[in-house]
Design a protein around this motif. Sequence first.
Motif, short mmCIF file in Angstrom:
data_model
loop_
_atom_site.label_atom_id
_atom_site.label_comp_id
_atom_site.label_asym_id
_atom_site.label_seq_id
_atom_site.Cartn_x
_atom_site.Cartn_y
_atom_site.Cartn_z
N GLY A 74 0.80 -1.21 0.00
CA GLY A 74 0.00 0.00 0.00
C GLY A 74 0.84 1.26 0.00
N VAL A 115 -1.27 -5.09 5.90
CA VAL A 115 -2.46 -5.21 6.74
C VAL A 115 -2.83 -3.85 7.33
CG1 VAL A 115 -3.38 -6.22 8.86
CG2 VAL A 115 -2.06 -7.64 7.28
N GLU A 116 -1.84 -3.13 7.83
CA GLU A 116 -2.10 -1.81 8.43
C GLU A 116 -2.65 -0.82 7.40
OE1 GLU A 116 1.36 -1.92 11.91
OE2 GLU A 116 1.74 -0.92 9.99
N ASN A 117 -2.28 -1.00 6.15
CA ASN A 117 -2.76 -0.10 5.09
C ASN A 117 -4.03 -0.61 4.41
OD1 ASN A 117 -0.69 1.82 5.42
ND2 ASN A 117 0.71 0.61 4.18
N GLY A 118 -4.62 -1.67 4.98
CA GLY A 118 -5.91 -2.14 4.47
C GLY A 118 -5.85 -2.92 3.18
N LYS A 119 -4.70 -3.44 2.82
CA LYS A 119 -4.61 -4.22 1.59
C LYS A 119 -5.30 -5.58 1.76
CE LYS A 119 -2.83 -3.01 -1.55
NZ LYS A 119 -3.32 -2.16 -2.66
N ASP A 121 -6.75 -8.48 5.28
CA ASP A 121 -6.87 -8.62 6.73
C ASP A 121 -5.88 -9.65 7.26
OD1 ASP A 121 -7.91 -11.21 6.42
OD2 ASP A 121 -9.98 -10.55 6.47
N ALA A 156 -16.38 -11.00 7.75
CA ALA A 156 -16.87 -9.67 7.39
C ALA A 156 -18.38 -9.67 7.22
CB ALA A 156 -16.18 -9.20 6.11
N SER A 436 -10.09 -10.73 12.27
CA SER A 436 -9.71 -10.16 10.98
C SER A 436 -8.74 -8.99 11.11
CB SER A 436 -10.96 -9.68 10.23
OG SER A 436 -11.60 -8.64 10.94
N ARG A 438 -9.70 -5.94 12.06
CA ARG A 438 -10.40 -4.69 11.72
C ARG A 438 -11.54 -4.45 12.69
NH1 ARG A 438 -10.73 -5.77 5.18
NH2 ARG A 438 -8.52 -5.49 4.76
N ASP A 440 -14.13 -1.22 13.97
CA ASP A 440 -14.53 0.18 13.77
C ASP A 440 -15.95 0.36 14.27
OD1 ASP A 440 -14.73 2.47 10.92
OD2 ASP A 440 -14.91 2.78 13.06
N GLU A 443 -19.10 2.51 12.62
CA GLU A 443 -20.05 2.02 11.63
C GLU A 443 -21.46 1.91 12.21
OE1 GLU A 443 -18.58 -1.57 9.69
OE2 GLU A 443 -16.56 -1.02 10.29
#
Length: 456
Positions: A74, A115-119, A121, A156, A436, A438, A440, A443
Amino acid sequence: METIFALSSGRGKAGVAVIRVSGTLAHQAVVALSGQGPGPARQALFRTLRDPQSGETLDQALVLWFAGPASFTGEDCAEFQIHGGPNVVGSVLSALGQLDGFRSAQAGEFTRRAVENGKFDLTEAEGIGDLIEAETEAQRRQALQQMSGGLGARCAEWRQRLIKVLAYVEADIDFVDEDDVPEGLSLTVLPLVVALSEEIDALLADGTRGERVREGIDVAIIGPPNAGKSSLLNWLARRDVAIVSEEAGTTRDIVEVRLDLAGMPVILADTAGLRETENTVEKEGVKRALARADNADLTILLIGGDQDPNEFLKSSPTGSVSGPTGRGQFDFSLLNKMDLKAPGKESLDSVPEGFCGISIKTGLGLEAFLGDLEKLVQERFEGREPALITRQRHRDELSACQLHLDVAIEIVKVGGDEVFAAEEIRLAMRALGRLSGRVDVEELLDVVFRDFCIGK
């Protein structure tokens, strides 16, 4: 964040080696070593690499540029495809290490940044690691499924359903006076929570198939001394792994060998002969043999044809073995040395009920046994689709999620405070989030205001 670099291909002599650079200064690495800026993204350019301090030519290489975020990590990335000689690789790595703001990457750091850049999980990242370590066909298929987001996609989807359920429950708690929020909403969504708990329970009830494929299926060979256990291990391994001797009790500890049986990973263990003994070392070997058989995924009982199987089973502690087949039961019971001639007999042609006659010396019955072993391994551990749970971490988080869902279900069923039910659902979501990587909670607010139009 510092720019990192490392050899991404395997170590040792090779035709080509790949050095990866990732970070905000990645373009400077291309300029410093080649004297020119990066070319168009994803286009290989032939460049001469030189030491940025001495100007000495290091190698002629292909240079590729990947502008972030369209890269593995990323971030901006550069790759140097150089000749794979150890000195060439070392010289290029040393040159990169001289640049300000650059450092060698730590183990797994490129994937961690991805993973940290969301490419992808955490489960997908674990799949990449498993794919690199895959030794058999089954492991490769399972790792590809994991890397492609099999478990991550399922989690997810579950998490999105829980977000909606929690939003409804919290709306029922906080905005019960609003016309857009129906009363008793938590009872309405209860079937959704029950269905989700049942889905997770079905996934957990897979007999740890995924972990077994990833780590290796444990098969233990047990039996009396001098029955041919080490010879069987060597025959299955197609090489001399264990010492074979006419002297009884040669094997005192567990001897392991990893095998590929019909594409499935197997850890085959030769164990100490089971008999009564006063020898301290041999007694410990017997103890370990029984423990290994007790925890094995499959057990093979091997008895010599010059021994009485019924007498051995009565006098030995094999009845204490409680593997998946059942206490005192074995997946295979083999009678070896069928080639021996006993006094007054042409050969040992009678095989006790439940046993299969073989001769490791002549090969009698071995291929048939191997076919049956491969078939059983495939039937028990290879499903139609690769398993989604492949690590204990996955199982722990899913178990925690299901536990919180079941507590929430009971709270609603007995008419308990919905605030506590909401908290249990929130904890279930956190478990999926940990799985995963993630989480948040913001949401939730989006769902509440979108579905109920509060404040219109």
